[in-house]
Design a protein around this motif. Structure first.
Motif: not given
Length: 574
Positions: A256, A258, A300
């Motif tokens: 993931y 940011d 994102e």
């Protein structure tokens, strides 16, 4: 401390495997059918329309060759078992086409325009007036009928000896859409998108003389699972599927990112999510690599187009921080210079994809998660990209992008397929879409789609769900899919899949996953990998030490209690 850490890393590299080890090789059965597709297209090259046909035929054979009709010769049909002609545009065909058609003795199917130029075998088809139809059906099969949006077809006339396989309907009557005379088939349309693709694929069972399968294959895919996923939501969905004994797929994103800070989070930073994924993999779930970060530039994770530059609507030809070079052919002094520029772009894209796919496979394997298939984020990937991915995966899940001009040109197909442009990968098509958060009737819509795809025997009913939506809507979806007649849930572990990357090979079949991992080589590709195992080992050691310490405290307390009791007895105390 640093010396101790280095010594421990060396120990891990030289010691036995940290992950399961086994050897397994999977060999695909070759299909006997060999197909030659002649086509007439606007730019004389294979494009989106031909790839739709490729997807349909790929359900019946993986030996498919496309050739511009202008260049065909009789020698081209040597070894061919089935011949197709796809007339996407009106064209004047060469005499060679007619000669090839008249010479070929096997099954022949023609689609679209120019049928009157295809030789004696298609004399039974005569052009008529265009018709707008609002329904499709197959004569004598009431369960294979559906209402459609108004669609115009060219219109044909046939004689009594011609068999109608599919017909269109409107308020004034019925009109032949797919017809057959002996071993010659004609399809009076150039559309191969749903709902026409469902009927076209159904007729291909007859063209290839293959018995229609029993049952309706289905799958559910849990989408966009990354390190910031909610482990409780994952476990809630997993428990429902375990209780119902339904196998499923997990589209996993290893990292993931940011979008504001650029900070990365991996599964070693989310131990509860990793624990949930391992539980899911052990109890019915199969991992799919869904990109490495599922993002590009400042998007994102889960929202971005990792393998497509959506801002410029083209493949990834530059780094995330680099400005796109948008020069075209007219901007170069020569075609040779432009072609060199194009090859450099494709080489950059290849390197970009290879690094991300390799890292994704390795990282998941290091955590004990074993991807059995690949799904491109948002289904967007160039034709060059599919070729690169095929070197790592034998199975692809989802829809397919059909050319490099516009990412929105993507489509599915009714049944699992091996189209030639996937370079050997098996496609498990997604046909139902997904539960949209803002759509209260999403499940109802998906079930309507499921009904339509059952027009094709063996039609796939595959869809996906985002676990963050909670269990209530998920239960509605699963209950709806369970109502599909004779539903047969796809289990990737039961299929023959092969996933390979540097130092990692993963295979599946007969319900098991086997891995062949060069642990020493894997550990040397990134310091992150041994550090994770060191961290786990250290945590276990600390718990062990804590356990020993606690045991000592308990034993000491017990000892002191016994001593006090003994002293009291000696003094005659109660």
């Amino acid at each position: 401390m640093k010396i101790l850490l280095k010594t421990f890393i060396v120990f891990l590299l030289l010691a036995g495997s940290l992950l399961p080890y086994a050897e397994s090789r999977v060999s695909a059965e070759e299909d006997e059918a060999s197909v030659l597709v002649l086509y007439s297209s606007k730019d004389k090259t294979v494009d989106a329309d031909q790839r739709l046909l490729d997807m349909a035929i790929g359900a019946f054979t993986d030996s498919i060759t496309f050739k511009d009709a202008e260049t065909v010769t009789v020698e081209d049909i040597e070894g061919v078992t089935h011949l197709f002609y796809y007339g996407k545009v009106q064209d004047t065909l060469s005499s060679n086409v007619r000669e090839v058609m008249d010479t070929f003795s096997g099954p022949v199917m023609a689609l679209g325009k120019n049928v009157e130029q295809l030789g004696n075998g298609f004399d039974f088809v005569k052009s008529a007036h265009c018709q707008t139809i609002t329904a499709l059906s197959m004569p004598g099969q009431p369960d294979k009928a559906m209402t459609i949006e108004p669609e115009e077809v060219d219109g044909i006339e046939i004689d009594e000896e011609t068999e109608v396989l599919v017909q269109g309907e409107n308020k004034t009557g019925t009109y032949p859409i797919m017809v057959k005379r002996e071993n010659h088939y004609y399809y009076d349309s150039d559309s191969l998108v749903p709902p026409f693709s469902m009927y076209f694929s159904q007729v291909l069972y007859d063209v290839f003389d293959i018995d229609t399968p029993a049952g309706n294959p289905a799958y559910i895919r849990l989408e966009d699972i990354h390190p910031l996923a909610d482990p409780e939501q994952l476990m809630a969905v997993a428990e429902i599927l375990k209780e119902k004994e339904i196998p499923y797929m997990m589209a996993v994103i290893p990292v993931y990112t940011d979008p504001e800070t650029g900070e990365e989070m991996h599964f070693n930073d989310a131990p509860e999510v990793l624990k949930a994924l391992r539980y899911m993999q052990k109890n019915g779930g199969s991992v799919i690599l869904h990109g490495y970060t599922h993002q590009y530039r400042d998007s994102e994770t889960g929202e971005g187009f990792e393998f497509w530059d959506v801002e410029n609507d083209r493949p990834i030809y530059q780094g995330q921080e680099e400005e796109a070079d948008l020069r075209r052919l007219e901007d170069f002094e020569s075609r040779e210079a432009f072609e060199e520029f194009t090859e450099e772009n494709k080489a950059f894209e290849r390197d970009y994809i290879e690094k991300r796919v390799t890292r994704g496979i390795q990282e998941l394997a290091n955590f004990g998660l074993y991807p059995l298939a690949f799904e491109a984020p948002h289904y967007t990937m160039s034709q060059n990209g599919y070729e690169v991915v095929s070197e790592y995966f034998s199975t692809y899940v989802g829809q397919l992008q059909l050319h490099d001009k516009d990412w929105r040109t993507m489509e599915t197909t009714p049944i699992p397929s091996k189209p030639s442009f996937l370079h050997g990968m098996q496609l498990l098509p997604e046909t139902l879409g997904y539960v949209k958060p803002e759509d209260d009737k999403a499940v109802e819509r998906m079930m309507k789609q499921a009904d339509q795809y059952q027009i094709t025997d063996g039609g796939m009913t595959g869809g996906f769900y985002h676990p963050y939506l909670g269990v209530e809507r998920f239960e509605d979806l699963i209950e709806g899919m369970e109502q599909i007649p004779d539903v047969q849930w796809i289990d990737l572990k039961e299929m023959k899949n092969v996933t390979t990357a540097e130092n990692v090979e993963i295979t599946s079949g007969d319900g098991t996953i086997e891995t062949d991992i060069n642990q020493r080589g894997l550990m040397m590709t990134s310091m992150d990998f041994p550090v994770y195992h060191i961290k786990v080992a250290a945590e276990k050691s600390m718990w062990g030490i804590a356990g020993i310490g606690m045991s000592g405290v308990v034993l000491f307390g017990a000892y002191m209690t016994v001593q006090r009791s003994s002293r009291k007895r000696m003094r005659g105390e109660k």
